[in-house]
Design a protein around this motif. Structure first.
Motif, PDB file in Angstrom:
ATOM      1  N   UNK A 188       0.775  -1.234   0.000  1.00  0.00           N
ATOM      2  CA  UNK A 188       0.000   0.000   0.000  1.00  0.00           C
ATOM      3  C   UNK A 188       0.811   1.290   0.000  1.00  0.00           C
ATOM      4  N   UNK A 189       2.082   1.235   0.392  1.00  0.00           N
ATOM      5  CA  UNK A 189       2.850   2.471   0.567  1.00  0.00           C
ATOM      6  C   UNK A 189       3.985   2.507  -0.458  1.00  0.00           C
ATOM      7  N   UNK A 190       3.792   3.315  -1.466  1.00  0.00           N
ATOM      8  CA  UNK A 190       4.751   3.369  -2.575  1.00  0.00           C
ATOM      9  C   UNK A 190       6.145   3.804  -2.126  1.00  0.00           C
ATOM     10  N   UNK A 191       6.226   4.657  -1.116  1.00  0.00           N
ATOM     11  CA  UNK A 191       7.522   5.179  -0.683  1.00  0.00           C
ATOM     12  C   UNK A 191       8.253   4.250   0.290  1.00  0.00           C
ATOM     13  N   UNK A 192       7.651   3.118   0.650  1.00  0.00           N
ATOM     14  CA  UNK A 192       8.305   2.158   1.535  1.00  0.00           C
ATOM     15  C   UNK A 192       9.355   1.377   0.751  1.00  0.00           C
ATOM     16  N   UNK A 193      10.585   1.356   1.271  1.00  0.00           N
ATOM     17  CA  UNK A 193      11.688   0.630   0.645  1.00  0.00           C
ATOM     18  C   UNK A 193      11.745  -0.787   1.228  1.00  0.00           C
ATOM     19  N   UNK A 194      10.976  -1.695   0.637  1.00  0.00           N
ATOM     20  CA  UNK A 194      10.874  -3.066   1.157  1.00  0.00           C
ATOM     21  C   UNK A 194      12.218  -3.785   1.149  1.00  0.00           C
ATOM     22  N   UNK A 195      13.079  -3.461   0.204  1.00  0.00           N
ATOM     23  CA  UNK A 195      14.394  -4.112   0.141  1.00  0.00           C
ATOM     24  C   UNK A 195      15.283  -3.724   1.318  1.00  0.00           C
ATOM     25  N   UNK A 196      15.043  -2.567   1.894  1.00  0.00           N
ATOM     26  CA  UNK A 196      15.849  -2.100   3.018  1.00  0.00           C
ATOM     27  C   UNK A 196      15.279  -2.486   4.373  1.00  0.00           C
ATOM     28  N   UNK A 197      14.130  -3.146   4.380  1.00  0.00           N
ATOM     29  CA  UNK A 197      13.481  -3.563   5.627  1.00  0.00           C
ATOM     30  C   UNK A 197      14.342  -4.594   6.354  1.00  0.00           C
ATOM     31  N   UNK A 198      14.366  -4.484   7.676  1.00  0.00           N
ATOM     32  CA  UNK A 198      15.041  -5.502   8.479  1.00  0.00           C
ATOM     33  C   UNK A 198      14.325  -5.614   9.821  1.00  0.00           C
ATOM     34  N   UNK A 199      14.473  -6.772  10.447  1.00  0.00           N
ATOM     35  CA  UNK A 199      13.883  -6.981  11.774  1.00  0.00           C
ATOM     36  C   UNK A 199      14.856  -7.798  12.612  1.00  0.00           C
ATOM     37  N   UNK A 200      14.923  -7.448  13.893  1.00  0.00           N
ATOM     38  CA  UNK A 200      15.804  -8.144  14.825  1.00  0.00           C
ATOM     39  C   UNK A 200      14.996  -8.516  16.066  1.00  0.00           C
ATOM     40  N   UNK A 201      15.050  -9.771  16.465  1.00  0.00           N
ATOM     41  CA  UNK A 201      14.407 -10.181  17.707  1.00  0.00           C
ATOM     42  C   UNK A 201      15.418 -10.022  18.829  1.00  0.00           C
ATOM     43  N   UNK A 202      15.100  -9.149  19.791  1.00  0.00           N
ATOM     44  CA  UNK A 202      16.007  -8.896  20.905  1.00  0.00           C
ATOM     45  C   UNK A 202      15.630  -9.667  22.162  1.00  0.00           C
TER      46      UNK A 202
END
Length: 77
Positions: free
Chosen positions: A51-65
């Motif tokens: 839904x969000x054209x300006x979201x950079x999906x390739x740069x997404x990351x997640x870390x479980x702390x």
């Protein structure tokens, strides 16, 4: 490039996505929204990707702390 951190763990689940979208919309291009959540935000990732054209999906990351602490990075193009 700057980052804005939003801890949504204390926000009722039904209010989280609207708050996140508002925070993301207020970012400038090249900035990043960092979300601290109590679960992996995969549904939010897919929602943003679709839904969000300006979201950079390739740069997404997640870390479980911890068991109830996930830190996800949502970059804006």
């Amino acid at each position: 490039m700057s980052e804005t951190t939003l801890d949504v763990r204390e926000i009722p689940p039904s209010n989280r996505h609207p708050k996140i979208h508002d925070a993301f919309d207020s970012l400038d291009s090249g900035d990043e929204l960092v979300i601290v959540n109590d679960h992996e935000p995969k549904p939010l990732f897919y929602e943003m990707q679709a839904e969000v054209e300006s979201f950079d999906a390739d740069g997404y990351s997640v870390e479980q702390r911890d068991d109830d602490e996930y830190v996800a990075r949502f970059p804006k193009q």
